[in-house]
Write an enzyme that holds these catalytic residues in place. Structure first.
Site, short mmCIF file in Angstrom:
data_model
loop_
_atom_site.label_atom_id
_atom_site.label_comp_id
_atom_site.label_asym_id
_atom_site.label_seq_id
_atom_site.Cartn_x
_atom_site.Cartn_y
_atom_site.Cartn_z
N LEU A 114 0.82 -1.21 0.00
CA LEU A 114 0.00 0.00 0.00
C LEU A 114 0.86 1.27 0.00
CD1 LEU A 114 -2.82 -1.09 2.48
CD2 LEU A 114 -2.94 -0.95 -0.02
N HIS A 155 6.78 -9.87 4.71
CA HIS A 155 6.70 -8.55 4.07
C HIS A 155 6.38 -7.47 5.12
CE1 HIS A 155 5.04 -5.71 0.82
NE2 HIS A 155 4.61 -5.18 1.95
NI NI Z 1 3.89 -3.29 2.52
#
Ligand code: NI
Length: 188
Positions: A114, A155
């Site tokens: 994002l 991540h």
């Molecule tokens: Ni990320």
């Protein structure tokens, strides 16, 4: 609850190393519920607190991004009305997460973030991990993870160290990705 602003590259705050949570209080609960609302709104499947500008070791993940509040879809192709209920949400909170025993075999997965909108690239990470973390009450949990969950947690944990998925790419590929993002923004 509130939808928070998501920081995007090249915001330097994304490079901060986040600090451990020590107080499991109402302020933490509010942060987590705001993070979920922000992630679902985006929509995304994972979010680290630093992505909304809070340098704490807090992650939220939901691999089922479908909105259960959406109107059920009715169709009647065989003369009957079926209501397709969207997938149930599976919100998970990870506070002060750690990775134990990462597997030697790696898995290549197309990742996005994002904070790096519209850019996707393949990143190689350990295929299986054991994770340890605390919940909102400070209770410790441990679990074996593989597949998308293992990839997603790794991540998100990178964000806690100020690392983005594009930092795993070669300098050339990272340059191409950032240039593409710049172009997309110009024409947005
Ligand atoms: Ni990320």
């Amino acid at each position: 609850m509130a939808i928070l602003e998501i920081l995007e590259v090249p915001d330097q705050r994304l490079k901060q190393v986040s600090v451990p949570v020590e107080k499991f209080d109402d302020e933490l609960r509010t942060l987590v519920s705001d993070m979920f609302e922000t992630m679902y709104d985006a929509p995304g499947i994972g979010l680290a607190a630093i992505q909304v500008g809070v340098p704490l070791r807090v992650l939220v993940i939901d691999l089922q991004p479908d909105d259960p509040d959406a109107e059920p879809v009715a169709c009647d192709h065989d003369g009957h009305h079926h209501h397709h209920t969207p997938t149930k949400r599976e919100p998970r909170v990870f506070i002060n997460p750690e990775i134990l025993d990462p597997s030697e075999d790696l898995r290549l997965y197309q990742e996005g973030c994002l904070s790096v909108p519209e850019i996707y690239a393949e990143v190689e990470r350990p295929a299986r991990i054991r994770a340890r973390w605390q919940d909102l009450d400070g209770k410790v949990h441990e679990e074996e993870m593989d597949d998308l969950m293992a990839t997603c947690l790794q991540h998100e944990m990178d964000h806690l160290e100020g690392i983005l998925f594009i930092d795993h790419l070669s300098r050339l590929k990272r340059g191409i990705a950032l240039k593409k993002l710049e172009k997309l923004r110009k024409y947005a």
